[in-house]
Design a protein around this motif. Sequence first.
Motif, short mmCIF file in Angstrom:
data_model
loop_
_atom_site.label_atom_id
_atom_site.label_comp_id
_atom_site.label_asym_id
_atom_site.label_seq_id
_atom_site.Cartn_x
_atom_site.Cartn_y
_atom_site.Cartn_z
N THR A 276 40.83 46.13 50.97
CA THR A 276 40.80 45.53 49.63
C THR A 276 42.20 45.32 49.09
N ARG B 106 28.24 53.63 48.51
CA ARG B 106 28.99 54.09 47.34
C ARG B 106 30.49 53.78 47.48
N ILE C 202 30.99 50.03 46.78
CA ILE C 202 30.88 49.74 45.35
C ILE C 202 32.16 50.16 44.63
N ALA C 203 32.66 51.36 44.95
CA ALA C 203 33.88 51.84 44.31
C ALA C 203 35.07 50.96 44.65
N ALA D 124 35.06 47.73 45.49
CA ALA D 124 34.95 46.44 44.81
C ALA D 124 35.25 46.57 43.32
N ALA D 125 34.72 47.62 42.70
CA ALA D 125 34.94 47.79 41.26
C ALA D 125 36.40 48.09 40.95
N ALA D 126 37.06 48.83 41.80
CA ALA D 126 38.47 49.18 41.56
C ALA D 126 39.38 47.97 41.65
N SER D 127 38.93 46.92 42.34
CA SER D 127 39.78 45.73 42.48
C SER D 127 39.91 44.95 41.17
N LEU D 128 38.92 45.09 40.28
CA LEU D 128 38.95 44.30 39.04
C LEU D 128 40.13 44.66 38.14
N TYR E 295 45.02 50.46 41.56
CA TYR E 295 43.81 50.37 42.38
C TYR E 295 43.40 51.75 42.90
N PHE F 199 39.98 53.75 42.09
CA PHE F 199 39.09 54.02 43.23
C PHE F 199 38.81 55.52 43.34
N LEU G 60 36.40 56.62 40.67
CA LEU G 60 35.05 56.11 40.91
C LEU G 60 34.34 56.87 42.02
#
Length: 501
Positions: free
Chosen positions: A309, A426, A429-430, A432-436, A460, A464, A467
């Motif tokens: 990522t 999990r 998901i973590a 992908a969410a941390a990339s925002l 990041y 991550f 999360l």
Amino acid sequence: MNSMNKDSTFKPALLLTSGRVVAFLFTFFIPVVLVRVFDPADFGTYKQLFLIFTTIFYAAQFGMAESLYYFMPLNPAQSSRYVVNSIAALAAVGLVCLALIAAGGFQLSRALNNDAISRYALSLGIYTLLMMVSAALEIAMIARKHYLWASATYVGSDVLRAILLVLPVVFFKRLDWLMIGAVAYAFVRCVGLIVYLRHDFSGEMRPDWALFRSQLRYAIPFGLAVVVGILQTNLHQYAVSHYFDVATFAIYSVGCLNIPIVDFIITPASSVMMVRMSEQIGQGRSDGLIPMWHDMSRKLALLFIPLVTLLLLNAHNIVVLLFTERYLQSVPIFMVWSTAILFAILPTDAVLRVFAQTRFLLILNIVSLALIAFGIRWFLHRFDLIGAVLITVVTAALSKGLALVKVKSLLRVPLRDLLPWGSLTRILIAAAAASLPAIVVQNQLRLPVLAVLPITGVVYSSVFLVLILMIGALTEDEVLAMTGWAQKLSPLKLFGARGTN
């Protein structure tokens, strides 16, 4: 060191990885320095020479060095003879490689569309011979569970390689001096091998033809699989070399940047897992194989999913920082190539080798090679330069899927138990969410690339980490270990410790 035998597979792997990571700080910057010294034609020639070496080095070993992972744990009393058998075979094959490379320089130049290749054929052949002879050095150490020795050897070897490849070029700015440094480095490795053998193996060091035949029965199918696998892995680079000029190949090779930390992690991790699985099978036990496989896959996912990522988020800045804006065309190639790191999360080849499924590996690699060979021209025509890496990654995905089907059969588990699905989900998901938030910060910064990269990485990684703790992607032991590290590294703890002294 022996206490590690009772611990998890990942602990000795972590020790080996630590050594490789230290060396990474030196070896990763070899091409970064060279790209600033050489023009694109010379840099492309350097990349082609080491492409040839890498192909021959791994293919020509024919599994004889890697066979030590299988035989030495199963029969420790005969370890010295297995090692001598491997070294003798590697030396003989290395001499053949030297002769073929030296005699075939002109043919190599024609195949790679680069007349300069033939000028360095002799030094490339000598380097290949010496590296073949020393290929068993770290493998023998790991197979005998000398993890600290192997880690130190990884560090010393890679640091020496960086010094001997870079310094001559910095002073003389010529490719022939780089090859002289490479030969010197390989010679030192051979000396190190001799010192290790004399120190660690007592008794008579001699070949054993009966054991050699058993090694061959294991190594030949595995070696064929490796040969085909290496051709499959590198075919896209040879195709680009053949169809494009050397400067364009330089652009493509930069896009196919090898991230050394991936190899530093996956190689020792897979090696240790193979040794431990072989021990359990040799003892007639199989109850620990699936937990071992799950544990390794989950921990590799914790490392590689966020790594990929970050590479995708920072692809443009990474290429510019390391290779200058001259190689901006490499960015999309680098992004596609980086996704292939995800396949390393599942070390299926290691499991297949533990179960001696070398024929299956061979068939799998032949199928993959055929798909790439028949499809690469169409992909190049349809997608231009990026087509070569696209077909390579797509084929790797198909191959990994087939390998997982075979692993499922060998471990005798249903699909729901084949992988730690919940943990992997999990982690994804973590990641992908941390990339925002990292994207938001990256877009708001108006700083030099050298500042943007670490800031993005810290943002990041911090998100991550939070999360994966929140959604339960870590085991209880891992959470406790992380809490302990955080307490040790806290400023209050550090200053308090100093005050007591």
